[in-house]
Design a protein around this motif. Sequence first.
Motif, PDB file in Angstrom:
ATOM      1  N   THR A   7       0.827  -1.209   0.000  1.00 26.30           N
ATOM      2  CA  THR A   7       0.000   0.000   0.000  1.00 26.30           C
ATOM      3  C   THR A   7       0.858   1.254   0.000  1.00 26.30           C
ATOM      4  OG1 THR A   7      -1.770  -1.166   1.174  1.00 26.30           O
ATOM      5  CG2 THR A   7      -1.785   1.249   1.240  1.00 26.30           C
ATOM      6  N   HIS A   8       1.909   1.241   0.817  1.00 26.06           N
ATOM      7  CA  HIS A   8       2.799   2.403   0.861  1.00 26.06           C
ATOM      8  C   HIS A   8       3.461   2.626  -0.492  1.00 26.06           C
ATOM      9  CE1 HIS A   8       5.579   5.347   2.521  1.00 26.06           C
ATOM     10  NE2 HIS A   8       6.581   4.681   1.947  1.00 26.06           N
ATOM     11  N   LEU A   9       3.863   1.559  -1.133  1.00 22.62           N
ATOM     12  CA  LEU A   9       4.509   1.703  -2.442  1.00 22.62           C
ATOM     13  C   LEU A   9       3.558   2.319  -3.456  1.00 22.62           C
ATOM     14  CD1 LEU A   9       7.130   0.772  -4.181  1.00 22.62           C
ATOM     15  CD2 LEU A   9       5.548  -0.944  -5.038  1.00 22.62           C
ATOM     16  N   ARG A  10       2.335   1.856  -3.480  1.00 20.19           N
ATOM     17  CA  ARG A  10       1.412   2.279  -4.528  1.00 20.19           C
ATOM     18  C   ARG A  10       0.784   3.642  -4.248  1.00 20.19           C
ATOM     19  NH1 ARG A  10      -1.320  -3.668  -5.730  1.00 20.19           N
ATOM     20  NH2 ARG A  10       0.682  -4.774  -5.656  1.00 20.19           N
ATOM     21  N   GLU A  11       0.643   3.990  -2.977  1.00 18.62           N
ATOM     22  CA  GLU A  11       0.008   5.261  -2.649  1.00 18.62           C
ATOM     23  C   GLU A  11       0.994   6.390  -2.415  1.00 18.62           C
ATOM     24  OE1 GLU A  11      -2.592   4.668   0.634  1.00 18.62           O
ATOM     25  OE2 GLU A  11      -3.974   3.355  -0.467  1.00 18.62           O
ATOM     26  N   GLU A  12       2.226   6.069  -2.071  1.00 20.09           N
ATOM     27  CA  GLU A  12       3.217   7.097  -1.752  1.00 20.09           C
ATOM     28  C   GLU A  12       4.395   7.095  -2.718  1.00 20.09           C
ATOM     29  OE1 GLU A  12       2.772   9.356   0.488  1.00 20.09           O
ATOM     30  OE2 GLU A  12       0.929   8.526   1.360  1.00 20.09           O
ATOM     31  N   VAL A  13       5.012   5.949  -2.902  1.00 20.32           N
ATOM     32  CA  VAL A  13       6.268   5.891  -3.650  1.00 20.32           C
ATOM     33  C   VAL A  13       6.032   6.025  -5.155  1.00 20.32           C
ATOM     34  CG1 VAL A  13       8.381   4.572  -4.077  1.00 20.32           C
ATOM     35  CG2 VAL A  13       7.242   4.435  -1.845  1.00 20.32           C
TER      36      VAL A  13
END
Length: 431
Positions: free
Chosen positions: A237-243
Amino acid sequence: MTPSGAAASGPAAVDLLEPPAPTLLLTPGRHPRLRGPSTVNRLRLLVAVTVAALVLAFGALAVGTSAAQSAIDDTGQDTGPRIIATADLPRALAETDAHLAVLVLLGDDPSRADERSAALEAYQDSGRTAADLVLGAHDLAVDIEGRPEPTVAATDPAAAAIEGEAAAQNPADAPTPAPVATPEDAHGATAQALDLAAAYGRYRELAGRALVLSEESDHPAGAVPDDVAAARAEAATHLREEVLPLAEAVSADATNTAVRRTGEARDTVATARTAVALGSAAALGTLIALQVFLARRFRRTFSPALLVATAVTAIYTYTGVTVMGTQTDVLERMTADGLTPVAAEADVRTAAAVEAADTTDALAGGTAAADSLVPYQDDPDAAEEAAAAFTASVAAGDAAIGGLGFLIPVSMLSIAVVVVVGTAPRLAEYR
């Protein structure tokens, strides 16, 4: 009485003070015409117009060549290859996550040790590539937007110390302090690149935690415990929403900037090509007019110097228009066949890697589902073709210019000198 000799000398002395009458040119079959100051003025005017037209033509050729060479050096050989590499950043990040999904799914199952070893190696390789691209994206953003001006203290500590002592003794001599920087002062792409580095670091922490939990749980392949699945989901989730959004923004900004600058250079070259054609046509017209004028007024069939000037101008007219046309096409292909397809293909590959990670995560429902695991494989052929087209366009543009930048001023000066030399003898007849 007046002496006869004195009487004879009187009229002669008066005649010497009178201006000479204009010379009449009598040509069989033609009306008499005067050769006087008007001929000199017309000759000088033709020479001046010729030289001015040459300056326009060769000046435009120099401007167009300089713009094309600058675009090739900057976008083609410096920032362009780095932009192509940065365009691959989102794909490298998504690929890292796809390999992480495989590692979490396989766990530490001894029966899948070979698959896990291959997935771990792929995960580490793609992680190193992504890290290098994140750092490269920051350097590229700084180079494109420009580095901030260094302070006096950084460039000349001694001068800064002297200013500080003077300010301590007399506050009126203190230099005006620089305004305090605020977050709004940060450059867009550079700030995004810094945010991207921080977000990627956070992703690596979450990914490492998911891996550790997966190894410690000692679960069979496919039977992922809830806490491991939750850690894996948090990293994804962090990769797709932030990174990924930051990576895509940095990549798109660099690509758009390069495309815009290349387009501006292409427009400059196209305008210069038109100016070269118009200036050269005017120069050729005045050179021909000079030939006709000298032939009629001075009864000389040809002027060898003007013939040379006319021939060289015609050659450079063809060369300049052709080279400018080639450069316009090269700059167009650098973006249409190079940068833009590379960015588009990177988007396709990123989506494929994200889909592969989703497919792998969906298999975490039991050992039987893990048997249908298909490791992610990237297909870089289309992107490599676009990058090769970009490189070929740059090489073609560089070869087309060649040594033209050096020859332009030399040729312009040479032609101007030849024109003056060809007309100087005729002007000397009036001195």
